[in-house]
Design an enzyme around this catalytic site. Structure first.
Site, short mmCIF file in Angstrom:
data_model
loop_
_atom_site.label_atom_id
_atom_site.label_comp_id
_atom_site.label_asym_id
_atom_site.label_seq_id
_atom_site.Cartn_x
_atom_site.Cartn_y
_atom_site.Cartn_z
N LYS A 266 0.86 -1.19 0.00
CA LYS A 266 0.00 0.00 0.00
C LYS A 266 0.90 1.24 0.00
O LYS A 266 1.76 1.39 0.87
CB LYS A 266 -0.89 -0.01 1.25
CG LYS A 266 -1.64 1.31 1.51
CD LYS A 266 -2.58 1.23 2.71
CE LYS A 266 -3.17 2.60 3.08
NZ LYS A 266 -4.07 2.55 4.24
N ASP A 271 -2.41 10.15 3.91
CA ASP A 271 -3.81 9.78 4.08
C ASP A 271 -4.52 10.79 4.97
O ASP A 271 -4.46 10.70 6.20
CB ASP A 271 -3.90 8.36 4.69
CG ASP A 271 -5.35 7.89 4.85
OD1 ASP A 271 -6.25 8.57 4.32
OD2 ASP A 271 -5.54 6.84 5.50
N LYS A 278 -9.87 12.77 8.40
CA LYS A 278 -9.40 12.37 9.73
C LYS A 278 -9.25 13.61 10.61
O LYS A 278 -8.90 14.68 10.10
CB LYS A 278 -8.00 11.74 9.62
CG LYS A 278 -7.96 10.33 9.07
CD LYS A 278 -6.52 9.84 9.03
CE LYS A 278 -6.41 8.49 8.35
NZ LYS A 278 -7.10 7.40 9.04
N ASP A 348 -11.94 7.14 3.78
CA ASP A 348 -10.74 6.87 4.58
C ASP A 348 -10.36 5.39 4.53
O ASP A 348 -9.28 5.00 4.97
CB ASP A 348 -10.98 7.32 6.03
CG ASP A 348 -9.69 7.45 6.82
OD1 ASP A 348 -8.61 7.40 6.19
OD2 ASP A 348 -9.77 7.59 8.05
N ARG A 352 -7.46 -0.31 0.95
CA ARG A 352 -8.02 -1.54 0.37
C ARG A 352 -8.43 -1.31 -1.08
O ARG A 352 -8.38 -2.23 -1.89
CB ARG A 352 -9.19 -2.03 1.24
CG ARG A 352 -10.30 -1.04 1.37
CD ARG A 352 -11.29 -1.39 2.48
NE ARG A 352 -10.77 -1.08 3.81
CZ ARG A 352 -11.43 -1.32 4.94
NH1 ARG A 352 -12.63 -1.89 4.90
NH2 ARG A 352 -10.89 -1.01 6.10
N1 BES Z 1 -4.16 4.43 7.03
C1 BES Z 1 -5.30 4.14 7.81
C2 BES Z 1 -5.03 3.10 8.91
C3 BES Z 1 -4.09 3.51 10.01
C4 BES Z 1 -4.56 4.13 11.14
C5 BES Z 1 -2.74 3.21 9.93
C6 BES Z 1 -3.69 4.47 12.16
C7 BES Z 1 -1.87 3.56 10.94
C8 BES Z 1 -2.35 4.19 12.07
C9 BES Z 1 -6.43 3.61 6.93
O1 BES Z 1 -6.46 4.10 5.63
C10 BES Z 1 -7.72 3.98 7.58
O2 BES Z 1 -7.96 5.14 7.71
N2 BES Z 1 -8.49 2.98 7.98
C11 BES Z 1 -9.72 3.21 8.63
C12 BES Z 1 -10.72 2.21 8.10
C13 BES Z 1 -12.15 2.50 8.48
C14 BES Z 1 -12.63 3.77 7.81
C15 BES Z 1 -13.02 1.34 8.08
C16 BES Z 1 -9.51 3.00 10.14
O3 BES Z 1 -8.71 2.15 10.52
O4 BES Z 1 -10.12 3.73 10.91
ZN ZN Z 2 -4.64 4.69 4.84
ZN ZN Z 3 -7.52 5.95 5.46
#
Ligand code: BES
Ligand code: ZN
Ligand code: ZN
Length: 498
Positions: A266, A271, A278, A348, A352
């Site tokens: 990835k 992000d 966020k 967010d 995936r």
């Molecule tokens: N990049 C983030 C995941 C992440 C969070 C990595 C904290 C490292 C530290 C990912 O893209 C994300 O935001 N995932 C969301 C998914 C949700 C919206 C289903 C998450 O984990 O909150």
């Molecule tokens: Zn991410």
């Molecule tokens: Zn994200």
């Protein structure tokens, strides 16, 4: 700094620092250690006793400026019991040696660490010692205006590691060479993660991939991504002025390949969350969101140097997830490279989407034995396992175990979570083949279930969620705070053992 194995050392040779292990409740015995001890006016063993030093694992004792005759500082390294001593203990001790040498401004070091009797070969020991010696000195200073003062400069030039025989010496030396290559790959991966997000747009990652020697690399730009139907990756990049890229790298060994493996990373260079923005705190570390891609690039850099007999395809799916005027909206439907449609409910959950197209692409075009993807995919992985452990979910138990075992050797911890099909129900969409988010709980499992839709039913596939260990929140024994280069050493170990 160089590491060098030696089986013979002249008693007259001078070192600034001498590292002596303390194992099985006693100071390591060796004729050279004895002769150093003889030069001291205070007996080392008596001194350690007086200091109540028991040589517990991870404890060290610095004996400095004791005696001009000794001509060197002495660092005693606690290693506990030799029967329980693992490569990881050697790495942590080697890190203590390198960091002590640096802080005491030593130029030359003699280390007896490599002579401790453990279950591993001299080559493995040399590799572990070299990895940790280099990686513990890693720093990322490119963006600092002020250079360190001369009084704080690292003067370390050479660490001599003792070998018990000429045969061991050549094995140790071979291991040291491997350790140097591995630590260069890890440092490269750390550099990419540590690079500020305004300096590493997706196209920059494409250019870094092209620079890697000994592999063939193709970079697809945003036009190509769109025209061939990678609608999921394309959609993630829509809100940014920095267009997405897709990278394919290929390492083909000169020898006959035993297996063919695809590794996928990835590569979200920042992000923000997109329109599902966020909060500020959560954005602070989101330059790390390309750590999976950084691992792929680190591994591809190492492979041509160590020449394992496996064919490897490396993929990077890279975009910047921003909330610009053309950004994708919650409710948008995108079509992935394999033809499946996805309703983007949360922008967010973008990693995936990017990986969906990479997995679909390699599934359609390449026949491989194993697929492994690495991604900072879910905050839930950190909730479950904290910041030191990678979550593993996959379709083939033997592949999962091979990678977990490789991690045991490299000291990178991996824990398997179940790929629970029952949760797939949560992805049902009113309008498309699936949504990009599942039910409320089990976020790491949900994300893996989503990825599974983009590999063949029969594929031997493993997903590694590195959200936690991609960053050292506090210093690790051989990593300063920041990017860790996680999974470079473990996957190279895995590939070497195939
Ligand atoms: N990049 C983030 C995941 C992440 C969070 C990595 C904290 C490292 C530290 C990912 O893209 C994300 O935001 N995932 C969301 C998914 C949700 C919206 C289903 C998450 O984990 O909150
Ligand atoms: Zn991410
Ligand atoms: Zn994200």
């Amino acid at each position: 700094m160089k590491l060098k194995a030696e089986s013979q050392i002249s008693k007259r040779r001078q070192f600034d620092l001498i590292a002596i292990p303390f194992v099985d409740n006693k100071l390591f015995s060796h004729s050279l250690v004895d002769s150093i001890n003889k030069k001291l006016s205070l007996d080392l063993k008596k001194l350690l006793k007086r200091l109540d030093f028991k040589g517990e694992e991870g404890k060290t004792e610095m004996i400095a400026g004791l005696d001009a005759a000794a001509g060197a500082d002495i660092l005693v390294l606690g290693l506990g019991k030799s029967s329980e001593c693992k490569l990881e203990n050697l790495r942590q001790a080697a890190a203590a040696v390198a960091k002590t040498a640096k802080s005491r401004q030593a130029k030359s070091v003699l280390s007896f660490l490599s002579l401790v009797k453990i279950k591993n070969s001299a080559q493995e020991m040399g590799q572990a010692i070299a990895e940790a010696s280099h990686l513990s000195l890693y720093k990322f200073d490119k963006y600092r205006g002020k250079k360190p003062e001369a009084s704080k400069k690292n003067k370390l030039q050479e660490i001599t590691v003792m070998a018990s025989s000429p045969k061991d010496k050549s094995q140790l030396q071979a291991g040291i060479r491997l350790g140097e290559y591995l630590s260069e790959g890890v440092a490269f991966s750390r550099d990419l993660v540590n690079t500020p997000p305004n300096q590493k747009a997706p196209e920059v990652l494409g250019r870094e991939a092209k620079k890697i020697k000994g592999v063939t690399t193709r970079v697809f730009d945003h036009k190509k991504i769109k025209s061939i139907g990678m609608g999921a990756l394309y959609g993630v990049g829509m809100g940014s002025n920095n267009p997405p890229v897709f990278v394919e790298m290929h390492y083909k060994p000169k020898k006959k390949a035993k297996k063919c493996v695809a590794i996928v990373g990835k590569g979200i260079t920042f992000d923000s969350g997109g329109l599902s923005l966020k909060p500020p705190k959560a954005q602070e570390t989101m330059k790390d969101d390309m750590a999976g891609a950084a691992a792929v690039l680190g591994i591809m850099k190492v492979l041509p140097r160590i020449q394992p007999a496996v064919e490897v395809y490396g993929y990077v799916a890279s975009a910047e997830n921003m909330p610009g005027g053309r950004a994708q909206r919650p409710g948008d439907v995108v079509k992935a490279y394999n033809g499946k449609t996805i309703e983007v409910m949360n922008t967010d959950a973008e990693g995936r989407l990017a990986l969906a197209d990479a997995l679909s692409y390699l599934t359609r075009h390449r026949k491989v034995d194993y697929i492994i993807d690495m991604a900072t995919l879910t905050g839930a992985a950190m909730v479950a396992l904290g910041d030191r452990i990678t979550a593993a979910l996959g379709t083939d138990e033997s592949l999962t175990q091979k990678v977990i075992q490789a991690g045991k050797k490299t000291g990178e911890k991996i824990w398997e979570l179940p790929l629970e099909e029952e949760y797939w129900e949560g992805f049902k969409s009113e309008v498309a083949d699936m949504k990009n988010i599942g039910a409320m709980w089990g976020g790491t499992i949900n994300a893996a279930l989503f990825l599974k839709q983009f590999v063949d039913k029969k594929a031997k596939w493993l997903h590694l969620d590195i959200a936690g260990p991609s960053r050292a929140y506090k210093p690790w024994p051989y990593c300063p705070p920041g990017g860790t280069g996680i999974m470079v050493r473990t996957l190279v170990q895995f590939l070497e053992e195939l």
